[in-house]
Design an enzyme around this catalytic site. Structure first.
Site, PDB file in Angstrom:
ATOM      1  N   GLU A  93       0.836  -1.389  -0.085  1.00 15.74           N
ATOM      2  CA  GLU A  93       0.290  -0.002   0.283  1.00 15.74           C
ATOM      3  C   GLU A  93       0.705   1.531   0.051  1.00 15.74           C
ATOM      4  O   GLU A  93       2.229   1.465   0.434  1.00 15.74           O
ATOM      5  CB  GLU A  93      -0.763   0.090   1.401  1.00 15.74           C
ATOM      6  N   CYS A 106       3.187   8.499   1.758  1.00 15.13           N
ATOM      7  CA  CYS A 106       3.748   7.314   1.911  1.00 15.13           C
ATOM      8  C   CYS A 106       4.348   6.088   1.566  1.00 15.13           C
ATOM      9  O   CYS A 106       3.088   5.360   0.757  1.00 15.13           O
ATOM     10  CB  CYS A 106       3.028   7.930   3.504  1.00 15.13           C
ATOM     11  N   CYS A 113       5.725  -7.043   7.676  1.00 10.93           N
ATOM     12  CA  CYS A 113       7.159  -6.293   8.741  1.00 10.93           C
ATOM     13  C   CYS A 113       7.143  -7.890   9.589  1.00 10.93           C
ATOM     14  O   CYS A 113       6.210  -8.629   9.902  1.00 10.93           O
ATOM     15  CB  CYS A 113       6.285  -5.958   9.283  1.00 10.93           C
ATOM     16  N   CYS A 117       4.862  -4.733  15.632  1.00 13.71           N
ATOM     17  CA  CYS A 117       5.033  -3.619  17.214  1.00 13.71           C
ATOM     18  C   CYS A 117       3.508  -4.147  17.011  1.00 13.71           C
ATOM     19  O   CYS A 117       2.619  -4.356  16.858  1.00 13.71           O
ATOM     20  CB  CYS A 117       5.423  -2.265  16.778  1.00 13.71           C
ATOM     21  N   CYS A 120       0.056  -2.131  15.542  1.00 11.59           N
ATOM     22  CA  CYS A 120       0.914  -1.811  14.297  1.00 11.59           C
ATOM     23  C   CYS A 120       0.164  -3.033  13.546  1.00 11.59           C
ATOM     24  O   CYS A 120       0.656  -4.216  13.761  1.00 11.59           O
ATOM     25  CB  CYS A 120       2.034  -1.318  13.985  1.00 11.59           C
ATOM     26  N   CYS A 335      -1.646   5.956  10.217  1.00 12.19           N
ATOM     27  CA  CYS A 335      -0.378   5.847  10.419  1.00 12.19           C
ATOM     28  C   CYS A 335      -0.859   4.133  11.161  1.00 12.19           C
ATOM     29  O   CYS A 335      -1.776   4.027  12.027  1.00 12.19           O
ATOM     30  CB  CYS A 335       0.440   5.744  12.001  1.00 12.19           C
TER      31      CYS A 335
HETATM   32  N1  SAH Z   1       9.073   0.635  10.346  1.00 11.33           N
HETATM   33  C1  SAH Z   1       8.929   1.940   9.999  1.00 11.33           C
HETATM   34  C2  SAH Z   1       7.833   2.292   9.763  1.00 11.33           C
HETATM   35  C3  SAH Z   1       6.324   2.369  10.796  1.00 11.33           C
HETATM   36  S1  SAH Z   1       4.760   3.488  10.798  1.00 11.33           S
HETATM   37  C4  SAH Z   1       8.660   2.403  11.926  1.00 11.33           C
HETATM   38  O1  SAH Z   1       9.239   1.648  12.601  1.00 11.33           O
HETATM   39  O2  SAH Z   1       9.101   3.846  12.366  1.00 11.33           O
HETATM   40  C5  SAH Z   1       5.337   4.749  10.720  1.00 11.33           C
HETATM   41  C6  SAH Z   1       4.926   5.034  12.179  1.00 11.33           C
HETATM   42  O3  SAH Z   1       3.259   4.756  12.486  1.00 11.33           O
HETATM   43  C7  SAH Z   1       5.487   4.034  13.441  1.00 11.33           C
HETATM   44  O4  SAH Z   1       6.029   5.094  13.906  1.00 11.33           O
HETATM   45  C8  SAH Z   1       4.645   3.489  13.891  1.00 11.33           C
HETATM   46  O5  SAH Z   1       5.197   2.663  14.631  1.00 11.33           O
HETATM   47  C9  SAH Z   1       4.002   3.946  13.482  1.00 11.33           C
HETATM   48  N2  SAH Z   1       2.552   2.877  13.927  1.00 11.33           N
HETATM   49  C10 SAH Z   1       2.125   1.947  13.904  1.00 11.33           C
HETATM   50  N3  SAH Z   1       0.453   2.097  14.140  1.00 11.33           N
HETATM   51  C11 SAH Z   1       0.217   2.961  14.555  1.00 11.33           C
HETATM   52  C12 SAH Z   1      -0.637   3.228  14.992  1.00 11.33           C
HETATM   53  N4  SAH Z   1      -2.085   1.975  15.410  1.00 11.33           N
HETATM   54  N5  SAH Z   1      -1.519   4.275  15.415  1.00 11.33           N
HETATM   55  C13 SAH Z   1      -0.705   5.007  15.562  1.00 11.33           C
HETATM   56  N6  SAH Z   1       1.174   4.926  14.774  1.00 11.33           N
HETATM   57  C14 SAH Z   1       1.064   3.754  14.599  1.00 11.33           C
END
Ligand code: SAH
Length: 348
Positions: A93, A106, A113, A117, A120, A335
């Site tokens: 995406e 983006c 992944c 986390c 996420c 995000c």
């Molecule tokens: N792998 C990278 C890019 C991830 S996406 C990283 O970890 O930074 C970009 C941001 O969105 C990251 O800070 C991630 O932790 C955050 N993110 C992921 N899931 C989320 C959610 N459900 N709500 C808010 N932010 C989120």
């Protein structure tokens, strides 16, 4: 039979070498890059200032198709989400985010992944593979054509996947995005977001790029971060902060910390105090991201007033913080809401 290479996997100098090899003048590489990255053509036949012979040769040696779009959704706030289907049927995406002054894309760097986390959506289906630099660039090229009010100006690597876990392809793509022969987007308008892969942050600091680095912190102590981000077991918080300090010193660039706001978990007074202690004296800013609900997880976002109160607390401890306005929530483009399989049904 071997699949021909995607021409977007070639750096400018690799393409110049190819031109030399086939007995073409090197300036052809500039013309070809211009067709791909500035004019945005999807076929060699459209490169009308090249000789017919060269167009046929390119056609034989490379592919240059647009990505196949499986789904395209537009949010009430005009954010657009694109679900692309890759040649091996993996899906990724990308999101187009227009504002009053800019257009940002983006992009994803991996199908799925590995890092899992706990808030996420990207990690839910696990990891399938890295994207090639051609696949990364193709997302941008596709979205660039959809930009309306402002031409595409910013690129953020905040889609699915961990950019620094696909380092070579990421860097190759960045050099084309940034290169004047390529997309010609200033390095300061390119943001790489990482969950904290320390050796790669160190490597990045030596690349001589002026790009923006965003580090997903999300915890205010080693313990709290470990619960939310399993990567913290391998790369503990103290070492990560140290790596960021070194990065700032080496690159003379500030680092942005991303910090998720989870009600009753990450936005307490204690959290603000700990963060103040941890980041003391650092040239950094903090981007507070109110949790975007992912239905597999139990967390809740704080209320807007709780979020503002937390931001004010941070400011009191000397941390410059901003609250990120969620975009594209209604189309699952905010995000953490991106998921590459797109096969898990949404709850009714
Ligand atoms: N792998 C990278 C890019 C991830 S996406 C990283 O970890 O930074 C970009 C941001 O969105 C990251 O800070 C991630 O932790 C955050 N993110 C992921 N899931 C989320 C959610 N459900 N709500 C808010 N932010 C989120």
């Amino acid at each position: 039979m071997k699949q021909p290479n995607d021409i977007r996997d070639l750096s400018f100098s690799e393409l110049a070498d190819y031109c030399k090899q086939i007995g073409e003048p090197v300036f052809r590489a500039g013309q070809i890059f211009d067709w791909i990255y500035q004019k945005g053509v999807d076929s060699f036949a459209d490169m009308t200032n090249l000789t017919k012979g060269l167009r046929e040769q390119l056609q034989k040696d490379f592919v240059l198709g647009p990505l196949e779009v499986e789904k395209q959704l537009t949010s009430n706030d005009q954010t657009q989400k694109f679900l692309f289907r890759l040649s091996d049927k993996e899906r990724v995406e990308a999101v187009l985010i227009p504002t009053e002054t800019r257009t940002t894309v983006c992009v994803s760097t991996q199908a799925g992944c590995k890092f899992g986390c706990r808030f996420c959506a990207s990690g839910i289906g696990g990891w399938s593979r890295d994207l090639s630099s051609a696949e990364i660039l193709s997302q941008i090229l596709y979205v660039k054509k959809q930009a309306k009010q402002h031409p595409l100006s910013h690129v953020v690597f905040m889609g699915t996947g961990e950019p620094l876990d696909n380092y070579e392809n990421l860097l190759k793509a960045i050099r084309v995005i940034n290169g004047k022969e390529g997309l010609n987007i200033a390095a300061r308008r390119i943001t790489v977001s990482t969950c904290g892969v320390i050796p790669k942050i160190q490597q990045l600091s030596r690349e001589g790029l002026q790009i923006e680095l965003a580090v997903s912190l999300h915890g205010y102590s080693n313990e709290s971060r470990k619960v939310l981000m399993p990567v913290n077991k391998k790369y503990p918080m103290k070492d990560l902060i140290e790596a960021c300090r070194e990065y700032i010193q080496k690159t003379k660039r500030q680092v942005t910390f991303e910090y998720i706001l989870l009600k009753s978990v990450t936005c307490s007074n204690e959290a603000a105090r700990e963060l103040g202690r941890l980041l003391k004296g650092m040239i950094c800013k903090m981007n507070l991201i109110p949790y975007n609900k992912v239905w597999e997880f139990d967390y809740e976002p704080p209320s807007p007033s709780e979020a503002i109160a937390f931001k004010d607390q941070l400011e009191r401890y000397g941390i410059h913080a901003t609250i990120r306005v969620p975009r594209g929530r209604d189309v699952g483009a905010a995000c953490g809401q991106l998921r590459h399989t797109n096969q898990v049904p949404e709850p009714v």
